[in-house]
Design an enzyme around this catalytic site. Sequence first.
Site, PDB file in Angstrom:
ATOM      1  CD  GLU A 125     -20.317 -40.732  -3.187  1.00  0.00           C
ATOM      2  OE1 GLU A 125     -20.768 -40.892  -4.340  1.00  0.00           O
ATOM      3  OE2 GLU A 125     -19.374 -41.405  -2.743  1.00  0.00           O
ATOM      4  CG  HIS A 172     -18.344 -38.519  -5.442  1.00  0.00           C
ATOM      5  ND1 HIS A 172     -17.566 -38.707  -4.328  1.00  0.00           N
ATOM      6  CD2 HIS A 172     -18.190 -39.628  -6.198  1.00  0.00           C
ATOM      7  CE1 HIS A 172     -16.961 -39.878  -4.420  1.00  0.00           C
ATOM      8  NE2 HIS A 172     -17.326 -40.461  -5.545  1.00  0.00           N
TER       9      HIS A 172
HETATM   10  O1  LIG Z   1     -12.378 -42.564  -8.687  1.00  0.00           O
HETATM   11  P1  LIG Z   1     -13.740 -41.986  -8.992  1.00  0.00           P
HETATM   12  O2  LIG Z   1     -14.143 -42.215 -10.418  1.00  0.00           O
HETATM   13  O3  LIG Z   1     -13.820 -40.539  -8.614  1.00  0.00           O
HETATM   14  O4  LIG Z   1     -14.776 -42.768  -8.098  1.00  0.00           O
HETATM   15  C1  LIG Z   1     -14.635 -42.835  -6.719  1.00  0.00           C
HETATM   16  C2  LIG Z   1     -15.762 -43.655  -6.105  1.00  0.00           C
HETATM   17  O5  LIG Z   1     -16.973 -42.980  -6.309  1.00  0.00           O
HETATM   18  C3  LIG Z   1     -18.162 -43.567  -5.741  1.00  0.00           C
HETATM   19  O6  LIG Z   1     -18.246 -43.379  -4.395  1.00  0.00           O
HETATM   20  C4  LIG Z   1     -18.337 -44.998  -6.166  1.00  0.00           C
HETATM   21  O7  LIG Z   1     -19.373 -45.634  -5.450  1.00  0.00           O
HETATM   22  C5  LIG Z   1     -17.038 -45.774  -6.025  1.00  0.00           C
HETATM   23  O8  LIG Z   1     -17.211 -47.053  -6.607  1.00  0.00           O
HETATM   24  C6  LIG Z   1     -15.880 -45.050  -6.682  1.00  0.00           C
HETATM   25  O9  LIG Z   1     -14.693 -45.781  -6.507  1.00  0.00           O
END
Ligand SMILES: O=P(O)(O)OC[C@H]1O[C@H](O)[C@H](O)[C@@H](O)[C@@H]1O
Length: 330
Positions: A288, A184
Amino acid sequence: MAAPAPSAAAAASASPPALLPSPFVELVKSPSGLEKVVLRGSRNCCVEVYLYGGQVTSWKNDNGEELLFLSSKAIFKPPKAIRGGIPICFPQFGTHGNLEQHGFARNRFWSIDSDPPPLPVNPAIKAFVDLILKPSEEDLKIWPHSFEFRLRVALGSSGDLSLTSRIRNTNPPGKNFSYTFAYHTYFSVSDISEVRVEGLETMDYLDNLKAKERFTEQGDAIVFESEVDKVYLAAPSKIAIIDHEKKRTFVVTKEGLPDAVVWNPWDKKAKAMQDFGDAEYKGMLCVEPAAVEKPIILKPGEEWKGRLVLSAVPSSYCSGQLDPLKVLQG
Ligand SMILES: O=P(O)(O)OC[C@H]1O[C@H](O)[C@H](O)[C@@H](O)[C@@H]1O
């Protein structure tokens, strides 16, 4: 059943200098009390990896400039994952399953792996560390599979950062498991409205903002004017993030990871996140490398490998001289 992974403190006390033999690798305690491994390269080039989450939080170039985004409001305390850097999403990406969002690997304590199975020798690597995560008894209650997740974080002599994940199914015979996965990666950018991404044109994607419906991207490089949360399917192995203002291009190379998620929360979601500054969405972009659409299936004894290589190169693209092929083919 696999032994529970030792805590960070146990990992540190079990870390004689032999675990980190190179003068370029150091285990230090951060102000938050969490431990991190610091990899040093030439001049001011440096990478920081927290044992909590097995998470890279910093990658600096020769001039000491930070290349990854880390929120000023990041919380360095379990059970929250650290907001920024490169969280590891495993064994689930997003909400593609019944586990907590993005799985549990990002909020567990990893250990230093002093004796990892060999990886091909890369003479360009300046410093590296091997981490390992095995499920605890508690983890086995929420995901009843025995695994060994080995992560090598390496800093190349030209400042490239690479992450190599090896995941092995150590279940008894006959017990397969499947998972989704993502690196990520939060990139630091000067101004999101000055950034464009090349390599994802004409790709199909699932739009997380539209109930994961499938669409096809238009033919131009991707630019950002509002919230984006898309999973590009079967994306190419190289993606370029071009930051016009900084005159910098990030080249993302991925292996074993067919998909690529692109995320920016924009203003409204930024305000709703406790560990993210209201205006910080302007200075970050997540691209990612991932395996989302088709879960990876491993039989007992099988191992999967997924690799990410990041490089940051100066670009003269703001002059309008961009040859996308040069960027994409390296
Ligand atoms: O807030 P988190 O659980 O770290 O997720 C942060 C983000 O991660 C990814 O990129 C997903 O596609 C998003 O939908 C999400 O909002």
